[in-house]
Design a protein around this motif. Structure first.
Motif, short mmCIF file in Angstrom:
data_model
loop_
_atom_site.label_atom_id
_atom_site.label_comp_id
_atom_site.label_asym_id
_atom_site.label_seq_id
_atom_site.Cartn_x
_atom_site.Cartn_y
_atom_site.Cartn_z
N LEU A 964 -1.17 -22.64 48.08
CA LEU A 964 -1.53 -23.64 48.99
C LEU A 964 -2.48 -24.64 48.52
O LEU A 964 -2.63 -25.71 49.26
N ASP A 965 -2.89 -24.52 47.35
CA ASP A 965 -3.62 -25.20 46.41
C ASP A 965 -2.89 -26.41 45.86
O ASP A 965 -3.43 -27.58 45.69
N HIS A 966 -1.53 -26.32 45.67
CA HIS A 966 -0.69 -27.40 45.24
C HIS A 966 0.48 -27.36 45.98
O HIS A 966 0.94 -26.46 46.30
N SER A 967 1.12 -28.78 46.17
CA SER A 967 2.19 -28.72 46.76
C SER A 967 3.75 -28.55 45.77
O SER A 967 4.50 -27.93 46.57
N PHE A 968 3.53 -28.74 44.61
CA PHE A 968 4.69 -28.37 43.67
C PHE A 968 3.93 -27.84 42.38
O PHE A 968 2.93 -28.05 41.87
N SER A 996 -1.51 -36.02 41.86
CA SER A 996 -2.45 -35.82 41.01
C SER A 996 -1.98 -34.47 40.15
O SER A 996 -1.98 -33.41 41.19
N CYS A 997 -1.89 -34.54 38.99
CA CYS A 997 -1.46 -33.26 38.45
C CYS A 997 -2.32 -32.58 37.50
O CYS A 997 -2.93 -33.44 36.89
N SER A 1017 2.07 -25.39 32.34
CA SER A 1017 2.50 -25.44 33.87
C SER A 1017 1.28 -26.16 34.49
O SER A 1017 0.11 -26.41 34.15
N PHE A 1018 1.70 -27.12 35.56
CA PHE A 1018 0.79 -27.92 36.04
C PHE A 1018 1.06 -27.75 37.73
O PHE A 1018 2.11 -27.39 38.00
N GLY A 1019 -0.06 -27.87 38.38
CA GLY A 1019 0.17 -28.21 39.93
C GLY A 1019 -0.05 -29.37 40.41
O GLY A 1019 -0.91 -30.33 39.91
N ALA A 1020 1.00 -29.94 41.08
CA ALA A 1020 0.87 -31.23 41.63
C ALA A 1020 0.28 -31.42 43.22
O ALA A 1020 0.89 -30.60 43.99
#
Length: 1313
Positions: A964-968, A996-997, A1017-1020
């Motif tokens: 839930l912290d990131h959309s993608f 914002s990644c 790995s990135f969270g967007a």
């Protein structure tokens, strides 16, 4: 896919037709049955199985069909006698056809690339051998088809007679055959279709399932002929002498010698026959071979049973059954009693089977056994494509000295061991100090043909195999035509490997052997080829001191003189014996060349090559006896090679490498840039400058139909002034070869050359002519004067040019101009030396790069550290950058100058080049300069070639995040593909307007070693502002609507964007990708239609460094678009498709309109995605005491809307049926999961605003412990239109999704009792 085997290694099928069938085919104007069936070979797409039941697809599965009586008769002939007849037959065919072949082949321009017709004929003759041999089993019949027709008075009796016939094979022929019965039922048969079906059932019941009823129309009169592939030539039978019984039937001989390239069958009959051929192979022959491969493999593996058991095992699968007597009585009225059908007087076999060990009448005194079962196993496995088993069995046979070395090179991978197998196979055939028998020569020829036709040309000519030497080994010391053609083909392959000296030697040997056989056309051709190759100069650079020590010039090359006399003398002798007396020795070869040149206009098939060679011999002889004082002034060349109308002068500013269109594009860029800043024009002077080289471009055209050599080309320059200025003429060409033109259409081949001239002082020059040495022997001068086409009274025009002092000239050169190899994304600092070569000052300099060139100009006094951020991003902070979002054309750069460049003054400028994609390319820079403000501009050019290699292999992937912290979630995979250097990843940043990644883990400090990979790995997370997305989408929709409706585009700019980034990198690839995706939209209109950034896109910038090589740079990866889009261009496309739009400036035809619509529909601006994503909370482990009752627990479903602009309604249904099927469709671990028994509410509805998330709880009622699958759900989604005026819900898209097949979410409930 199995390797395609040569035709000589394919199954051999023998056919025994009845007399009535032969008469039927003859009355239908059709050839023999085996010729008809051969036309349907090979069969495409046939699948076989190995001993491990692995399927092997065959793209082509060939068969060989023969007449049984012909094979039986040929087996009685002595093998040595038949081999002698075969070699003589091949030589006779080559001799009759070679004259036409040589004439046609010499007219080709790519003779060293094309396949020679004599080699193709030799290969087809060798592969046409179908007579069984004692030393291998490939030609032994694998199946015997007994063919009858229903036109016989008693078809059943005819079939019985064929089955009871004794096979007249020697004892050494393999006795294992597949007996197959073929019944041909023509339309005009006296039997009806029902009676023919009854006959088919009776035969199938008596003789097994290997039976086929082929129904044919065979109309009368016959249909028009249909073209079929030409059959391979086969050795005709021996001549009939004294009524010998060994001769085959006369009709077979006639049929065999007549080429069959047409077939008079209807389309329906062709389809029926093709169906029979495929069913015979796939349902009978291949399964039969697979069964025996398995049986023999087990027998060979056990290797403990006596030979009696091996013989009995061949019959253990027989399913014979005799027909009861009542069946004969019931069918007697249908098929008659006795008939006049001739039968062989022999005792019929009481037991028949699909595998038939027929009684034979062996030759008296012959005790040679048939091929061993182990060899037949290897041959069957090779045909079926079971190469693993075949290689093992062939290796075993080779170790036992029973053959196999000739087949192993076709099956194993290229390695040095292959050459040993080839050498061993040929050494067995050609023992030392032994006479070369015809049978050995024919066997070696067949081996060589198999190797050359099966192996790929790349493997065959590789340095590991050196297959051309195999052909020489196979030729041996034989002096027959096949051996000579083997040497000739080896020479042709050596030419392709650029081994010209070796090829000349082998051509010479081949000519000597063919001359002894009396085949003169090919002999003369091979001698001419040997002569040409001997004249070729080896491509090796020698030290200048070598020529000084030998007192020679580098251009003094006379060919391979050690063998020239041995080639020229036989060639002259053959010319004399063939009647070409003037060509053999003529007193005036130049006069004959002149007359022959006139005659070739009326007789294009005539050749100039012989006359040129004689002319060369005569001039060489004249020089040899007269020395350098030979008087050649009176010898005038009656030919012209120079085309004066196409000769021109090219100045230095026009002579830099690069396409002219590229320089014109840069000049257009400068004109567009400067027209808003001033009115000064870019001037171009048409005069040359002192001490500046200019070039004379000369066009040469060969009027002959053969290759011509012109040595030492130069130009003759005169001065119109009283004193001749000093000038220097240089030519990089010392030996020029002009290929022949095409005599078929008289299209003359043109060759351009350039000769440089440099004047030392001002003058007016006149270029009067071109001088060269014809064939390197005869000095010749041709005038460059050309006539005025408009007026014949004017004198001839010559090339004139004025040389003046350079008043304003800028010289630009790279300080280091060596080979440049850059890594992809590397930033390379290069120094340019800018000098004033004129007499006036230069105060302003600009540089114009190309559209895809990424360069930066260093300020004066700064070093590489000033732009260190180009190669490293360490320590850079995130910031927001305001972008105008426009695709701007390349802009010229101003070169900083501290002061004006005076005469002979110079300065150094540092240019930083960012290497783009992987390829070889040129950095072409156009420099614009002038003296001061208000002065006209001048230009100069500079080019540097460089190559970009890849150092990192980068791939990206994205998917909705389960957190839930990131959309993608984004992943960036990096792989170091360098062979020996480590690559350090300094930093990875992103650029996006809507996302914002942030990295999910710290960047690893260790470098990437060769072939090592890393994943980042990135969270967007969305910024939540969809204003820019809507604005840009509306802009693109409006612009593309104008394009589709053919309206004029307004020059307005796209909405600006705020980019969240840590580094700003040029998006050079945007223009290139738009040009590829939208070819119908002019490139000049792209800035007015498409923005630079898609608000939903995410760009990665990867900063890397190679410390060992002191390289650094950055790579831009821009192929990711996040978020849910909703086909923003759907309304525009639907409106255009439904409206009657006329032709527009972008699409004049319907096809162009459809292509443009499809390109826009597939673009990123019309992307579409289901915005709703379901996340099931799994992995819970619950403990419950089931003795107290059932377990009630909750399952949480999280539903997220990824759309930035559109709301969505959803309906979540917990479907028990869908849950069960999902459990069954997953892997073996999930199959043991129990379906989740939900209770209470199983349907949930809701409305999600953009980027909103909600959760629902479903109750699970478990009655027993276990692992319950949570994949049984279905989600129905309706995407609505945002901001409707009346507030009513308008559906834009509908979606339905279920859990993925590999979804393994589950909950574990354990029992505490």
């Amino acid at each position: 896919m199995a390797r395609v085997l040569p035709s000589s290694l394919t199954p051999h099928i023998c056919i025994l037709p009845s007399q009535d069938l032969e008469e039927l085919l003859q009355s239908s104007v059709l050839p023999s049955l085996h010729h008809i069936l051969q036309s349907f070979s090979p069969l495409p797409q046939v699948t076989t199985r190995t001993t491990t039941l692995t399927t092997v697809p065959h793209a082509s599965f060939a068969l060989r069909f023969s007449d049984l009586t012909e094979i039986e008769s040929a087996c009685r002939e002595d093998e040595e006698q038949r081999a002698t007849r075969t070699i003589d037959w091949i030589g006779d065919r080559i001799s009759k056809r070679c004259a036409k072949w040589v004439d046609d082949f010499e007219k080709m321009n790519d003779r060293d690339v094309a396949r020679t017709p004599w080699w193709d004929e030799l290969r087809r003759c060798a592969e046409g051998d179908h007579i069984p041999a004692r030393d291998e089993g490939w030609n032994h019949p694998m199946s015997i088809i007994l063919a009858v027709s229903t036109t016989a008075p008693n078809p059943l009796q005819a079939i019985t007679a064929l089955h009871s016939r004794t096979l007249d094979f020697p004892s050494w022929v393999d006795v294992t055959h597949l007996i197959y019965t073929l019944i041909i039922h023509p339309k005009n048969s006296p039997l009806s279709d029902e009676e023919a079906g009854a006959l088919f059932n009776a035969v199938k019941k008596q003789y097994g399932l290997h039976t086929y009823l082929l129904s044919l129309e065979l109309p009368s009169p016959p249909p028009p002929p249909v073209s079929i592939p030409a059959l391979v030539p086969r050795l005709p039978p021996p001549t009939i002498s004294n009524g010998s019984a060994d001769a085959v039937r006369p009709e077979l001989k006639t049929t065999q010698t007549v080429p069959l390239n047409t077939l008079r069958m209807s389309e329906q009959d062709i389809q029926q026959t093709a169906r029979f051929a495929r069913e015979f192979v796939t349902m009978n022959l291949v399964p039969w071979m697979e069964k025996y491969v398995i049986e023999w493999n087990e027998t060979v593996s056990i290797n403990k049973f006596p030979s009696k058991y091996l013989t009995e095992s061949l019959h253990q699968y027989s399913s014979s059954r005799r027909l009861p007597s009542r069946l004969f009585s019931s069918t007697r009225r249908l098929f008659g009693t006795s008939s006049a059908t001739p039968v062989h007087s022999s005792t019929p076999l009481h037991t028949r089977s699909s595998t038939y060990t027929a009684p034979q009448s062996p030759l008296s005194g012959s005790t040679i056994p048939p091929p061993s079962q182990q060899r037949r196993l290897a041959e069957f496995a090779t045909i079926l494509g079971d190469f693993k088993l075949a290689v093992a069995v062939w290796e075993s046979l080779r170790k036992e000295g029973k053959g196999g070395s000739d087949i192993l090179p076709l099956l194993i991978s290229p390695s040095p061991a292959v050459q040993l197998h080839v050498s061993h196979a040929l050494n067995i055939i050609y023992p030392q100090s032994a006479e070369l028998h015809s049978h050995a020569q024919l066997r070696a020829l067949l081996y060589a043909v198999r190797w050359e036709s099966t192996l790929t040309i790349g493997d065959f000519l590789s340095d590991t195999l050196e297959g051309e030497r195999w052909l020489v080994w196979a030729a041996g010391n034989a002096e027959e035509p096949p051996a000579a053609l083997l040497l000739a083909h080896a020479a042709l392959l050596s030419v392709r490997k650029n081994a010209k000296r070796r090829a000349a030697l082998w051509y010479f040997f081949a000519a000597n052997r063919l001359e002894k056989c009396g085949i003169k056309p090919l002999t003369m051709y091979f001698l001419r080829r040997a002569h040409e190759l001997s004249l070729s100069r080896p491509e090796k650079l020698l030290s200048p001191s070598f020529w000084m020590s030998e007192n020679k010039q580098p251009s003094d090359f006379e060919g391979f003189d050690a063998v020239m006399s041995g080639i020229e003398h036989p060639l002259g002798r053959l010319l004399y014996t063939t009647g070409d007396v003037p060509g053999a020795h003529h007193p005036s070869p130049l006069a004959q060349l002149s007359s022959h040149t006139v005659d070739i206009t009326t007789d294009p098939s005539n050749s100039d090559k012989v006359f040129l060679e004689d002319f060369q011999v005569a001039i060489s002889h004249l020089k040899s006896i007269s020395g350098e004082q030979a008087r050649l002034e009176d010898v005038k060349l009656p030919l012209r090679f120079v085309v004066p109308s196409q000769t021109c002068v090219r100045l230095a500013r026009d002579s830099v490498e690069g396409e002219q269109s590229e320089w014109e594009t840069r000049e257009e860029i400068w004109s567009s840039f400067w027209k808003h800043r001033g009115k000064e024009k870019l001037e171009r002077s048409g005069n040359a400058a002192v001490e500046e080289a200019f070039w004379v471009d000369i066009t040469l055209c060969n009027p002959l139909d053969t290759e011509v050599t012109l040595a030492n080309p130069t130009v003759i320059v005169e001065s119109s002034s009283e004193t001749l200025p000093g000038f220097e003429i240089t030519s990089q060409l010392r030996l020029l070869r002009i290929l022949s033109s095409l005599p078929t259409n008289r299209a003359q081949l043109v060759v351009p050359i350039s000769i440089a001239i440099k004047a030392s002082k001002p003058a007016s020059l006149v270029i009067t002519g071109v001088a060269y040495d014809f064939l390197g022997l005869l000095p010749t001068v041709e005038s460059l004067a050309r006539r005025d086409r408009q007026s014949h009274t004017r004198p001839d025009e010559l090339l004139k040019l004025d040389v003046e002092e350079a008043s304003q000239e800028l010289a630009v050169a790279f300080v280091d101009d060596g080979p440049l190899v850059l890594a992809e994304g590397e930033c390379k600092w290069m120094k340019l030396l800018i000098s004033n070569a004129g007499s006036r000052d230069i105060g302003e300099v600009w540089v114009v790069p190309g559209a895809e060139d990424q360069i930066w100009i260093e300020p004066l006094g700064s070093g590489e550290g000033a732009h260190a951020e180009l190669g490293s991003a360490t320590g850079m902070a995130w910031k927001t950058w305001q972008s105008d979002n426009k695709i701007v054309p390349p802009t010229p750069y101003s070169i900083p100058l501290t002061e004006k460049l005076v005469t002979s003054g110079s300065t150094e400028v540092t240019v930083v080049l960012h290497a783009g994609c992987k390829r070889k390319q040129d950095l072409s820079l156009l420099f614009i300069y002038r003296e001061a403000q208000g002065s006209p501009f001048h230009c100069t050019r500079v080019t540097r070639s460089y190559e970009v290699v890849q150092c990192l292999q980068i791939s990206t992937a994205s998917h909705p995040s389960h957190s839930l912290d990131h959309s993608f979630s984004l992943s960036l995979d990096l792989t170091n593909i360098l062979s020996s250097s480590n690559v350090e990843i300094n930093q990875v940043t992103t650029i996006s307007a809507s996302w914002s990644c942030s990295p999910l883990a710290e960047l690893r400090p260790e470098p990437l070693r060769p072939s090592q990979s890393a994943r980042i790995s990135f969270g967007a997370t969305s910024t939540g502002d969809c204003t820019s997305v809507n604005a840009v989408s509306a802009f693109v929709s409006r612009k593309l609507s104008n394009v589709l409706h053919g309206q004029v585009l307004a020059p307005d700019d796209p909405p600006p964007l705020e980019l969240l980034c840590g580094h700003v990198s040029q998006r050079i690839a945007v223009s290139r990708s738009l040009a590829q995706s939208h070819p119908r939209i002019p490139t000049s209109s792209h800035p007015s239609i498409f923005p630079l950034y898609n608000p939903l896109s995410v760009d990665f910038v990867v900063f890397w460094k190679i410390p060992s090589e002191q390289r650094s740079g950055h790579i831009l990866v821009s192929d990711i678009t996040l978020g849910a889009s909703h086909a923003a261009l759907r309304g525009v496309l639907e409106g255009v498709e439904s409206a009657k739009v006329k032709r527009s400036m972008y699409a004049e035809t319907q096809r162009e309109k459809v292509e443009m619509l499809q390109a826009i529909r597939d673009s990123e601006w019309n992307a579409e995605m289901n915005p709703i994503v379901v996340i099931v909370k799994d992995g819970l482990v619950i403990e419950h005491d089931f003795s107290q009752g059932v377990c009630l627990t909750h399952v949480e479903f999280t539903i997220r809307n990824h759309s930035l602009s559109h709301p969505s309604r959803f309906v979540l249904r917990l479907d028990h049926c869908q849950q069960s099927s999902s459990v069954l469709s997953t892997d073996s671990v999930c199959r043991h999961h129990l379906p989740a028994p939900y209770c209470g509410r199983t349907t949930f509805r809701g409305l999600l605003e953009p980027l909103q998330t909600t959760s629902v709880l479903a109750q699970l009622c478990a009655t027993c412990p276990g692992t319950y699958a949570l994949s049984g759900w279905r989600l129905e989604t309706e995407v609505g239109e945002p901001g409707t005026e009346d507030g009513l819900w308008q559906v834009r898209h509908r979606y339905e999704q279920r859990a993925a097949a590999d979804n393994s979410s589950s909950i574990v409930i354990s029992d505490l009792s």
